[in-house]
Design a protein around this motif. Structure first.
Motif, short mmCIF file in Angstrom:
data_model
loop_
_atom_site.label_atom_id
_atom_site.label_comp_id
_atom_site.label_asym_id
_atom_site.label_seq_id
_atom_site.Cartn_x
_atom_site.Cartn_y
_atom_site.Cartn_z
N GLU A 305 0.84 -1.19 0.00
CA GLU A 305 0.00 0.00 0.00
C GLU A 305 0.88 1.24 0.00
OE1 GLU A 305 -3.33 0.26 2.71
OE2 GLU A 305 -3.28 -1.91 3.05
N ASP A 306 0.48 2.24 -0.79
CA ASP A 306 1.16 3.54 -0.77
C ASP A 306 0.44 4.45 0.22
OD1 ASP A 306 3.11 2.90 -2.55
OD2 ASP A 306 2.18 3.86 -4.28
N SER A 307 1.12 4.79 1.28
CA SER A 307 0.58 5.69 2.30
C SER A 307 1.69 6.62 2.73
CB SER A 307 0.05 4.89 3.50
OG SER A 307 -0.08 5.71 4.64
N ASP A 308 1.47 7.92 2.59
CA ASP A 308 2.52 8.88 2.95
C ASP A 308 2.95 8.74 4.40
OD1 ASP A 308 2.43 9.84 0.39
OD2 ASP A 308 1.19 11.59 0.86
N ASP A 309 1.97 8.59 5.30
CA ASP A 309 2.31 8.47 6.73
C ASP A 309 3.08 7.19 7.00
OD1 ASP A 309 1.07 10.87 7.25
OD2 ASP A 309 -0.82 9.96 7.91
N ALA A 310 2.66 6.09 6.36
CA ALA A 310 3.33 4.82 6.59
C ALA A 310 4.74 4.81 6.02
CB ALA A 310 2.50 3.68 5.99
N ALA A 335 16.77 4.93 -0.51
CA ALA A 335 16.21 6.13 -1.15
C ALA A 335 14.75 5.89 -1.51
CB ALA A 335 17.00 6.49 -2.40
N TYR A 336 14.03 6.97 -1.74
CA TYR A 336 12.58 6.91 -2.01
C TYR A 336 12.25 7.63 -3.31
CZ TYR A 336 7.57 7.82 -1.40
OH TYR A 336 6.21 7.88 -1.58
N TYR A 337 11.42 6.99 -4.14
CA TYR A 337 10.99 7.56 -5.40
C TYR A 337 9.46 7.52 -5.45
CZ TYR A 337 15.88 7.01 -6.49
OH TYR A 337 17.25 7.10 -6.44
N PRO A 338 8.80 8.68 -5.34
CA PRO A 338 7.34 8.72 -5.22
C PRO A 338 6.62 8.13 -6.42
CG PRO A 338 8.31 10.94 -5.09
CD PRO A 338 9.42 10.00 -5.36
N ALA A 339 5.38 7.76 -6.18
CA ALA A 339 4.56 7.16 -7.23
C ALA A 339 4.43 8.08 -8.44
CB ALA A 339 3.19 6.81 -6.66
N GLU A 340 4.37 9.38 -8.21
CA GLU A 340 4.20 10.32 -9.31
C GLU A 340 5.32 10.22 -10.34
OE1 GLU A 340 1.88 11.47 -5.88
OE2 GLU A 340 4.04 11.07 -6.11
N GLN A 341 6.53 9.89 -9.89
CA GLN A 341 7.65 9.74 -10.82
C GLN A 341 7.43 8.56 -11.75
OE1 GLN A 341 11.55 9.71 -9.10
NE2 GLN A 341 11.24 11.60 -7.94
N GLN A 342 6.90 7.48 -11.23
CA GLN A 342 6.66 6.31 -12.07
C GLN A 342 5.49 6.55 -13.02
OE1 GLN A 342 9.28 4.63 -11.45
NE2 GLN A 342 9.52 5.83 -9.57
N SER A 348 6.84 2.61 -17.36
CA SER A 348 7.23 2.10 -16.05
C SER A 348 6.50 0.79 -15.75
CB SER A 348 6.89 3.12 -14.96
OG SER A 348 7.22 2.60 -13.68
N PRO A 349 7.21 -0.18 -15.12
CA PRO A 349 6.55 -1.44 -14.76
C PRO A 349 5.63 -1.32 -13.55
CG PRO A 349 8.81 -1.44 -13.98
CD PRO A 349 8.64 -0.18 -14.79
N THR A 350 5.63 -0.17 -12.89
CA THR A 350 4.78 0.03 -11.74
C THR A 350 4.30 1.48 -11.68
OG1 THR A 350 4.63 -0.12 -9.31
CG2 THR A 350 6.74 0.58 -10.24
N SER A 351 3.14 1.68 -11.07
CA SER A 351 2.64 3.03 -10.84
C SER A 351 2.77 3.40 -9.36
CB SER A 351 1.17 3.14 -11.27
OG SER A 351 0.37 2.22 -10.53
N LYS A 352 3.45 2.54 -8.60
CA LYS A 352 3.54 2.73 -7.15
C LYS A 352 4.87 3.38 -6.77
CE LYS A 352 1.47 -0.02 -4.45
NZ LYS A 352 1.03 -1.15 -3.58
N ALA A 353 4.92 3.86 -5.54
CA ALA A 353 6.16 4.41 -5.00
C ALA A 353 7.20 3.30 -4.88
CB ALA A 353 5.90 5.04 -3.63
N ASN A 376 7.71 -3.05 10.20
CA ASN A 376 6.72 -3.08 11.29
C ASN A 376 6.15 -1.69 11.53
OD1 ASN A 376 7.24 -5.80 11.59
ND2 ASN A 376 8.65 -5.54 13.32
N ALA A 377 7.01 -0.67 11.49
CA ALA A 377 6.53 0.71 11.68
C ALA A 377 5.58 1.10 10.57
CB ALA A 377 7.72 1.65 11.74
N TRP A 378 5.91 0.69 9.34
CA TRP A 378 5.01 0.96 8.20
C TRP A 378 3.66 0.31 8.44
CZ3 TRP A 378 2.71 -2.63 4.92
CH2 TRP A 378 2.11 -2.12 3.77
N GLN A 379 3.66 -0.93 8.89
CA GLN A 379 2.41 -1.67 9.12
C GLN A 379 1.56 -0.97 10.17
OE1 GLN A 379 1.85 -5.12 7.65
NE2 GLN A 379 -0.19 -4.30 8.09
N HIS A 380 2.18 -0.54 11.25
CA HIS A 380 1.44 0.09 12.34
C HIS A 380 0.89 1.46 11.96
CE1 HIS A 380 3.96 -2.60 15.21
NE2 HIS A 380 2.83 -3.20 14.87
N ALA A 381 1.53 2.12 11.00
CA ALA A 381 1.11 3.48 10.61
C ALA A 381 -0.02 3.49 9.59
CB ALA A 381 2.30 4.25 10.07
N LEU A 382 -0.36 2.32 9.03
CA LEU A 382 -1.44 2.28 8.04
C LEU A 382 -2.81 2.61 8.66
CD1 LEU A 382 -0.48 -0.89 5.92
CD2 LEU A 382 -0.40 1.51 5.20
#
Length: 382
Positions: A305-310, A335-342, A348-353, A376-382
């Motif tokens: 799942e793409d979630s900014d907070d997570a 490093a992080y590459y946002p969904a908008e870049q894809q 692109s093979p994906t539209s996700k971050a 785990n932190a990502w999971q808890h922040a969803l």
């Protein structure tokens, strides 16, 4: 006082000499007025190099299985120098959609304004690239795997088509390096390496290399390097020469750790896709297996799942992985590459971050534990 390269000197060292010079001196008037004839290998001015430069160029050429090499101030400048050497207004240029972003931006915002027809093609096009070749197609740019999304390109198929149509090929080979893939052996004309990464190996310098076999192209590239002022610091050259001494040991160990961590990550419930050609699940695995002898230390993955907070929770929980956009050094990076870049890409093979990971020489279990906490932190922040 003049300093000359000492002859018949019994001094020898395991460490290369560092020659710093902006000005080259000449023995007589005749040598000076004919100084341009010294190129592409000789010395006429500091921009085109000193004996320190030639030592590194010779070493990289040996690694690449090339006859010639030119060094530039960065991997990015190597791509731009190679492009500017051979592309002119009215030419058609094919660029893989997964190529390094700066090359695509340069082509789209600069070359296209100079009358160059720039066309992006699907990285997995293979032999079907022949359908895109026009009478004015001058160059095909490749990068395998792609710098973020890790698509493998069928280099053999593309270069075979390019040779038939007399189209030059340029490939960014930084991920595999010449240890695991030699582009010139597969028909590529210009092999580009960001020496910033595996050759340097310690995240403390910028440099690029262009390796090739054709002497006429080498002559053009050396002139282009000179005209564009692409000079390289001899002190940085020394660091790359030193880095190359441990290059194979580092890359083999980093590759081993990367494959272990990528396989672990692939099994985690939070993960949607791990993009790494060495994995059997990767769409490019068969090409990698057939054409490459090893895998680099860089891979990417997407979360379910793409979630900014997570995502923020994931990155802010990391303690061992520093956040940074480069890779290839002894220290791991993420490093992080946002969904908008894809979504803005053509193929692109994906539209996700995307999260991109470079594995260094830290303990693999320590790195896995850090990623586990972040997941785990990502999971808890969803």
């Amino acid at each position: 006082m003049q300093f000359k390269d000492p002859k018949n000197n019994s001094f020898a060292s395991l460490s290369p000499a560092v020659w710093r010079a902006s000005t080259v001196l000449f023995d007589n008037f005749e040598d000076f007025i004919s100084r341009k004839s010294r190129q592409p290998d000789g010395y006429s001015y500091g921009i085109t190099g000193t004996p320190t430069s030639r030592q590194l160029e010779t070493r990289v050429a040996e690694l690449e299985g090339a006859k010639h090499c030119i060094i530039t101030p960065s991997g990015q400048s190597a791509l731009m120098t190679a492009t500017m050497a051979f592309i002119r207004g009215g030419d058609h240029m094919l660029i893989s959609d997964s190529c390094y972003g700066a090359l695509k931006t340069f082509s789209r915002k600069w070359l296209s304004q100079m009358g160059v027809e720039v066309e992006f093609y699907p990285p997995t096009i293979g032999k079907n690239i022949e359908e895109l070749i026009r009478p004015n197609t001058r160059m095909i740019c490749l990068e395998s795997p792609g710098t973020v999304t890790m698509e493998m390109q069928d280099i053999d198929a593309i270069t075979s088509v390019a040779k038939i149509h007399n189209v030059k090929t340029m490939m960014d080979n930084t991920w595999a390096s010449p240890l695991f893939f030699k582009p010139l052996d597969h028909g590529v004309d210009l092999s580009i390496e960001a020496a910033t990464k595996m050759f340097g190996g310690h995240s403390d310098l910028l440099m690029g290399t262009i390796s090739l076999n054709n002497f006429d192209d080498y002559d053009v590239l050396r002139e282009t390097q000179s005209v564009l002022g692409q000079a390289v610091s001899p002190d940085d050259i020394f660091l790359v020469l030193r880095g190359i001494e441990t290059f194979e040991l580092r890359l083999r160990e980093q590759s081993k750790q990367t494959q272990h961590i990528a396989r672990w990550l692939e099994q985690q419930p939070q993960i949607e896709t791990v993009m790494y050609p060495a994995l059997e699940s990767d769409p490019g695995h068969q090409i990698w297996k057939q054409q490459y002898s090893g895998a680099g230390c860089l891979f990417s993955f997407t979360l379910k799942e793409d979630s900014d907070d997570a995502i923020a929770a994931f990155f802010n929980t990391l303690e061992v992985f520093p956040i940074g956009a480069s890779w290839g050094g002894t220290h791991s990076l993420i490093a992080y590459y946002p969904a908008e870049q894809q979504q803005a890409r053509h193929y692109s093979p994906t539209s996700k971050a995307i999260i991109r990971v470079s594995i260094g020489l830290e303990n693999a279990d320590t790195l896995i534990a850090d990623l586990q906490k972040a997941l785990n932190a990502w999971q808890h922040a969803l």
